[in-house]
Scaffold this active site. Structure first.
Site, PDB file in Angstrom:
ATOM      1  N   LYS A  15       9.913   1.978  -6.582  1.00 33.67           N
ATOM      2  CA  LYS A  15      10.304   0.909  -7.312  1.00 33.67           C
ATOM      3  C   LYS A  15       9.393   0.599  -8.048  1.00 33.67           C
ATOM      4  O   LYS A  15       9.518   0.350  -9.213  1.00 33.67           O
ATOM      5  CB  LYS A  15      11.175   0.247  -6.925  1.00 33.67           C
ATOM      6  CG  LYS A  15      11.632   0.584  -5.688  1.00 33.67           C
ATOM      7  CD  LYS A  15      12.400  -0.263  -4.613  1.00 33.67           C
ATOM      8  CE  LYS A  15      11.810  -1.485  -3.608  1.00 33.67           C
ATOM      9  NZ  LYS A  15      11.469  -0.431  -2.429  1.00 33.67           N
ATOM     10  N   ARG A  31      18.239  -7.792  -1.865  1.00 40.13           N
ATOM     11  CA  ARG A  31      17.690  -6.853  -0.416  1.00 40.13           C
ATOM     12  C   ARG A  31      18.641  -6.905   0.686  1.00 40.13           C
ATOM     13  O   ARG A  31      18.545  -6.566   1.654  1.00 40.13           O
ATOM     14  CB  ARG A  31      16.625  -8.168   0.029  1.00 40.13           C
ATOM     15  CG  ARG A  31      15.867  -6.049   0.183  1.00 40.13           C
ATOM     16  CD  ARG A  31      14.937  -6.712   0.780  1.00 40.13           C
ATOM     17  NE  ARG A  31      13.172  -6.259   0.841  1.00 40.13           N
ATOM     18  CZ  ARG A  31      12.247  -5.459   0.493  1.00 40.13           C
ATOM     19  NH1 ARG A  31      12.647  -5.689  -0.842  1.00 40.13           N
ATOM     20  NH2 ARG A  31      11.483  -4.692   0.657  1.00 40.13           N
TER      21      ARG A  31
HETATM   22  P1  AP5 Z   1       5.942   1.863  -4.014  1.00 41.52           P
HETATM   23  O1  AP5 Z   1       5.905   2.887  -5.993  1.00 41.52           O
HETATM   24  O2  AP5 Z   1       4.955   1.262  -4.566  1.00 41.52           O
HETATM   25  O3  AP5 Z   1       7.177   2.421  -3.997  1.00 41.52           O
HETATM   26  P2  AP5 Z   1       8.090   0.319  -3.297  1.00 41.52           P
HETATM   27  O4  AP5 Z   1       9.593   1.514  -3.533  1.00 41.52           O
HETATM   28  O5  AP5 Z   1       8.373  -0.334  -4.866  1.00 41.52           O
HETATM   29  O6  AP5 Z   1       7.719   0.035  -2.142  1.00 41.52           O
HETATM   30  P3  AP5 Z   1       6.870  -1.025  -1.431  1.00 41.52           P
HETATM   31  O7  AP5 Z   1       6.531  -0.387  -0.265  1.00 41.52           O
HETATM   32  O8  AP5 Z   1       6.999  -2.363  -2.547  1.00 41.52           O
HETATM   33  O9  AP5 Z   1       8.789  -1.038  -1.105  1.00 41.52           O
HETATM   34  P4  AP5 Z   1       8.939  -2.083  -0.316  1.00 41.52           P
HETATM   35  O10 AP5 Z   1      10.456  -2.787  -0.567  1.00 41.52           O
HETATM   36  O11 AP5 Z   1       8.976  -1.860   1.301  1.00 41.52           O
HETATM   37  O12 AP5 Z   1       8.541  -3.301  -0.029  1.00 41.52           O
HETATM   38  P5  AP5 Z   1       8.052  -5.069  -1.140  1.00 41.52           P
HETATM   39  O13 AP5 Z   1       6.917  -5.692  -1.590  1.00 41.52           O
HETATM   40  O14 AP5 Z   1       9.155  -5.377  -1.985  1.00 41.52           O
HETATM   41  O15 AP5 Z   1       5.392   3.783  -4.261  1.00 41.52           O
HETATM   42  C1  AP5 Z   1       4.934   4.103  -2.919  1.00 41.52           C
HETATM   43  C2  AP5 Z   1       3.556   4.797  -2.630  1.00 41.52           C
HETATM   44  O16 AP5 Z   1       4.072   6.304  -2.760  1.00 41.52           O
HETATM   45  C3  AP5 Z   1       2.729   4.850  -3.603  1.00 41.52           C
HETATM   46  O17 AP5 Z   1       1.492   4.877  -3.312  1.00 41.52           O
HETATM   47  C4  AP5 Z   1       3.145   5.818  -4.864  1.00 41.52           C
HETATM   48  O18 AP5 Z   1       1.757   6.130  -5.672  1.00 41.52           O
HETATM   49  C5  AP5 Z   1       3.617   6.860  -4.912  1.00 41.52           C
HETATM   50  N1  AP5 Z   1       4.480   7.527  -5.370  1.00 41.52           N
HETATM   51  C6  AP5 Z   1       5.422   6.719  -5.789  1.00 41.52           C
HETATM   52  N2  AP5 Z   1       6.604   7.874  -6.978  1.00 41.52           N
HETATM   53  C7  AP5 Z   1       5.954   8.926  -5.969  1.00 41.52           C
HETATM   54  C8  AP5 Z   1       6.575  10.526  -6.379  1.00 41.52           C
HETATM   55  N3  AP5 Z   1       7.432  11.058  -7.364  1.00 41.52           N
HETATM   56  N4  AP5 Z   1       5.923  11.414  -5.912  1.00 41.52           N
HETATM   57  C9  AP5 Z   1       4.730  10.866  -4.503  1.00 41.52           C
HETATM   58  N5  AP5 Z   1       4.049   9.630  -4.238  1.00 41.52           N
HETATM   59  C10 AP5 Z   1       5.325   9.376  -5.302  1.00 41.52           C
HETATM   60  O19 AP5 Z   1       8.526  -6.295   0.229  1.00 41.52           O
HETATM   61  C11 AP5 Z   1       7.698  -6.189   0.553  1.00 41.52           C
HETATM   62  C12 AP5 Z   1       8.082  -7.327   1.800  1.00 41.52           C
HETATM   63  O20 AP5 Z   1       8.004  -8.518   1.128  1.00 41.52           O
HETATM   64  C13 AP5 Z   1       8.918  -6.573   2.939  1.00 41.52           C
HETATM   65  O21 AP5 Z   1       9.581  -6.026   3.584  1.00 41.52           O
HETATM   66  C14 AP5 Z   1      10.039  -8.525   2.497  1.00 41.52           C
HETATM   67  O22 AP5 Z   1       8.919  -8.880   3.994  1.00 41.52           O
HETATM   68  C15 AP5 Z   1       9.850  -9.463   1.861  1.00 41.52           C
HETATM   69  N6  AP5 Z   1      10.873  -9.566   0.934  1.00 41.52           N
HETATM   70  C16 AP5 Z   1      10.824  -8.635  -0.652  1.00 41.52           C
HETATM   71  N7  AP5 Z   1      10.931  -9.147  -1.473  1.00 41.52           N
HETATM   72  C17 AP5 Z   1      12.688  -9.880  -0.255  1.00 41.52           C
HETATM   73  C18 AP5 Z   1      13.530  -9.836  -0.872  1.00 41.52           C
HETATM   74  N8  AP5 Z   1      14.089  -9.738  -1.551  1.00 41.52           N
HETATM   75  N9  AP5 Z   1      14.313 -10.302   0.581  1.00 41.52           N
HETATM   76  C19 AP5 Z   1      13.487 -10.829   1.716  1.00 41.52           C
HETATM   77  N10 AP5 Z   1      12.751 -10.379   1.672  1.00 41.52           N
HETATM   78  C20 AP5 Z   1      11.743 -10.140   1.200  1.00 41.52           C
END
Ligand code: AP5
Ligand code: ZN
Length: 217
Positions: A13, A88
């Site tokens: 994402k 989410r």
């Molecule tokens: P990346 O682009 O970083 O993936 P992402 O989908 O953004 O993953 P996140 O871990 O950020 O998502 P998340 O939903 O768990 O975390 P968030 O920050 O929202 O890509 C991942 C890796 O893969 C990278 O190394 C990239 O280079 C590689 N990659 C990408 N595309 C690729 C491809 N095509 N092929 C190979 N490799 C590839 O949330 C974190 C925490 O915050 C949550 O756990 C929760 O506690 C809290 N939180 C956030 N939002 C909320 C909400 N709305 N409600 C409640 N709690 C929340």
């Protein structure tokens, strides 16, 4: 243009948001990035959120909904926004509906759990901008350094394998129901219904980027 990027942890994402926001000129609203900034700033919200994020759980709906509602009133959101990692939960999605926040597109990036675990272990981030790399799949130009600023890259605290597994579990339980929620709404149609776009998240970063941008055009 108002877009929701839906997908599990590590689906890509943040990586894709970076291209979409440039291409369409709308701000990326990542609730994860907002929480990580609060953690870094050591605010009350940050201290509370860190405990939850480190275990892979979700921060409470009320807090997140208020953060987002306040963020989308900012002037840079006048022409739209890109939600990354929000909504989410069903209550978060319902809150947007109830507030009359229009959504034009929901883009689901679908990636299998086994692939996700591989991606998370190699992820490196530039904390100030949220730019994301992977040591093998999307390496920076210079090892360990952000392409734009040359600043050091770090590993996220919640990218430990155990936490990643918990985040996947939470995703399947609490976030995946939004796939039904938005795809059914889209299928029913109606004046406010978003278009639902499902993208198979396997392929290179560029291949997936091109598919998303073509679908949104
Ligand atoms: P990346 O682009 O970083 O993936 P992402 O989908 O953004 O993953 P996140 O871990 O950020 O998502 P998340 O939903 O768990 O975390 P968030 O920050 O929202 O890509 C991942 C890796 O893969 C990278 O190394 C990239 O280079 C590689 N990659 C990408 N595309 C690729 C491809 N095509 N092929 C190979 N490799 C590839 O949330 C974190 C925490 O915050 C949550 O756990 C929760 O506690 C809290 N939180 C956030 N939002 C909320 C909400 N709305 N409600 C409640 N709690 C929340
Ligand atoms: Zn992300």
């Amino acid at each position: 243009m108002r877009v929701i990027l839906l997908g599990g942890p590590g689906a890509g994402k943040g990586t894709q948001a970076n291209y979409i926001k440039e291409h369409f000129g709308v701000p990326q609203i990542s609730t994860g990035d907002m929480l990580r900034s609060a953690v870094k700033a050591g605010t009350e919200l940050g201290i509370m959120a860190k405990k939850i994020m480190d275990t892979g759980g979700l921060v409470s709906d009320d807090i997140i909904i208020n953060l987002v509602k306040e963020r989308i009133t900012q002037p840079d959101c006048a022409n739209g926004f890109l939600f990354d990692g929000f909504p989410r939960t069903i209550p978060q999605a319902d809150a947007m509906k109830a507030a009359g926040v229009p959504i034009d597109f929901v883009v689901e990036i679908d990636v299998a759990d086994a692939e996700i675990v591989k991606r998370m272990s190699g992820r490196r981030v530039h904390p100030a901008s949220g730019r994301t790399y992977h040591v093998d799949f999307n390496p920076p130009k210079i090892h360990g350094q952000d392409d734009a600023t040359g600043e050091p890259l770090i590993q996220r605290d919640d990218d430990k394998e155990e936490t990643v597994r918990k985040r996947l579990e939470v995703y399947h339980e609490q976030t995946e129901p939004l796939v039904e929620y938005y795809s059914q709404w889209s299928a029913q149609g109606g004046k406010d219904a978003p278009r639902y776009i499902k993208i198979a998240g396997i392929g290179t970063v560029e291949e997936i980027r091109d598919q998303i941008i073509a679908a949104l055009n």
